[in-house]
Write an enzyme that holds these catalytic residues in place. Structure first.
Site, short mmCIF file in Angstrom:
data_model
loop_
_atom_site.label_atom_id
_atom_site.label_comp_id
_atom_site.label_asym_id
_atom_site.label_seq_id
_atom_site.Cartn_x
_atom_site.Cartn_y
_atom_site.Cartn_z
N HIS A 61 96.61 31.63 37.74
CA HIS A 61 95.77 32.75 38.16
C HIS A 61 96.59 34.04 38.22
O HIS A 61 97.80 34.01 38.19
CB HIS A 61 95.08 32.48 39.50
N TYR A 125 100.71 39.42 50.77
CA TYR A 125 100.10 38.16 50.33
C TYR A 125 100.35 37.92 48.85
O TYR A 125 100.72 36.83 48.43
CB TYR A 125 98.59 38.20 50.62
N GLN A 129 102.69 34.81 47.21
CA GLN A 129 101.73 33.81 46.74
C GLN A 129 102.43 32.57 46.18
O GLN A 129 102.04 31.45 46.48
CB GLN A 129 100.82 34.42 45.67
#
Length: 143
Positions: A61, A125, A129
């Site tokens: 992703h 964040y 990740q």
């Protein structure tokens, strides 16, 4: 003080947390593709007067924090990034001169959230990740 940008009659600070995935969430983003894809996204974002504030390419992703002027919709910019990057991937990394009909690299949908005043938390964040995914995998395996 916030970093406001200007258009002819507008002062703005519109940032979005966007995540999209390869088709069937396959782990396709690695090696040469991973190195070249960041440059491709930055170039495409600049063409639309956008700026990728933060981003990290994961194997399955792509989470990014992107600044988009209010004259563009989020869906048009994300569609542009995904569409043009898929064509570039087919040409540069798959050796094709055309992106033939029915051949897709990215899945159809995406996740988007406005960043607002929590920008630093979203950036943190995105930066962490990969470590978080490794930690979750280790917990799932019982290591």
């Amino acid at each position: 003080m916030r970093d406001f940008k200007s258009l002819a009659h507008t002062r703005w600070d519109c940032k979005y947390h966007v995540v999209f995935i390869p088709k069937r969430r396959r782990k396709l983003i690695y090696g040469k593709l991973r190195k070249g894809l960041g440059e491709i996204f930055h170039e495409l974002a600049n063409r639309k007067e956008c700026r990728i504030e933060e981003g990290h390419l994961m194997a399955d992703h792509v989470p990014i924090c992107i600044s988009i002027p209010p004259k563009y919709s989020v869906s048009s910019v994300v569609g542009y990034l995904k569409g043009k990057s898929a064509i570039t991937i087919a040409r540069r990394f798959k050796g094709k001169q055309r992106n033939f009909a029915g051949e897709h690299f990215w899945a159809r949908g995406y996740y988007v959230s406005t960043v607002g005043l929590d920008e630093e938390m979203v950036r943190e964040y995105i930066r962490n990740q990969e470590q978080e995914d490794v930690r979750r995998d280790q917990l799932a395996l019982g290591v």
